[in-house]
Design a protein around this motif. Structure first.
Motif, PDB file in Angstrom:
ATOM      1  N   CYS A   9     -37.211  51.389  22.375  1.00 29.27           N
ATOM      2  CA  CYS A   9     -37.075  49.956  22.113  1.00 29.27           C
ATOM      3  C   CYS A   9     -35.813  49.387  22.771  1.00 29.27           C
ATOM      4  CB  CYS A   9     -36.994  49.699  20.617  1.00 29.27           C
ATOM      5  SG  CYS A   9     -38.550  50.003  19.776  1.00 29.27           S
ATOM      6  N   HIS A  35     -44.699  50.478  26.875  1.00 34.52           N
ATOM      7  CA  HIS A  35     -43.997  50.421  25.597  1.00 34.52           C
ATOM      8  C   HIS A  35     -44.490  49.253  24.752  1.00 34.52           C
ATOM      9  CE1 HIS A  35     -40.790  51.052  22.705  1.00 34.52           C
ATOM     10  NE2 HIS A  35     -40.678  49.738  22.671  1.00 34.52           N
ATOM     11  N   CYS A  39     -45.764  49.322  20.963  1.00 31.08           N
ATOM     12  CA  CYS A  39     -44.720  48.923  20.026  1.00 31.08           C
ATOM     13  C   CYS A  39     -44.911  47.475  19.601  1.00 31.08           C
ATOM     14  CB  CYS A  39     -43.348  49.120  20.662  1.00 31.08           C
ATOM     15  SG  CYS A  39     -42.013  48.655  19.561  1.00 31.08           S
ATOM     16  N   SER A  41     -43.210  45.613  17.505  1.00 26.84           N
ATOM     17  CA  SER A  41     -42.029  44.750  17.416  1.00 26.84           C
ATOM     18  C   SER A  41     -41.573  44.276  18.797  1.00 26.84           C
ATOM     19  CB  SER A  41     -40.906  45.444  16.644  1.00 26.84           C
ATOM     20  OG  SER A  41     -40.155  46.269  17.483  1.00 26.84           O
ATOM     21  N   CYS A  42     -41.661  45.145  19.797  1.00 26.62           N
ATOM     22  CA  CYS A  42     -41.284  44.727  21.146  1.00 26.62           C
ATOM     23  C   CYS A  42     -42.332  43.786  21.732  1.00 26.62           C
ATOM     24  CB  CYS A  42     -41.085  45.940  22.054  1.00 26.62           C
ATOM     25  SG  CYS A  42     -39.568  46.834  21.665  1.00 26.62           S
TER      26      CYS A  42
HETATM   27 ZN   LIG Z   1     -40.178  48.841  20.937  1.00 28.02          ZN
END
Ligand SMILES: [Zn+2]
Length: 79
Positions: A9, A35, A39, A41-42
């Motif tokens: 992250c 990513h 992911c 949140s990203c």
């Molecule tokens: Zn992330």
């Protein structure tokens, strides 16, 4: 089976702005995209930055000045 290695992250966020500005090299760009796919949140962060950039660009074009702050606050409030 070897798991696909992705960036963390911290690294993703570090490169996020360059990515959105299309300034990232293809290898890093791919890593970042990978990513963001895994992911949450990203992904949200990327979407948010994208939205913010669009809003800022529009705001700059319209020269709205004072209401820009209000817009950003509204935008931030959604997250
Ligand atoms: Zn992330």
């Amino acid at each position: 089976m070897k798991k696909t290695k992705t960036i963390g992250c911290e690294e993703a966020l570090k490169h996020l702005l360059a990515y959105l500005d299309q300034e990232l090299g293809s290898a890093k760009r791919r890593e970042l995209e990978q990513h963001i796919e895994i992911c949450r949140s990203c992904f949200s962060r990327a979407e948010f930055e994208k939205l913010l950039k669009t809003q800022l660009r529009e705001a700059g074009r319209e020269m709205v000045g004072a209401s820009l702050e209000k817009r950003i606050k509204t935008l931030l409030g959604r997250f």
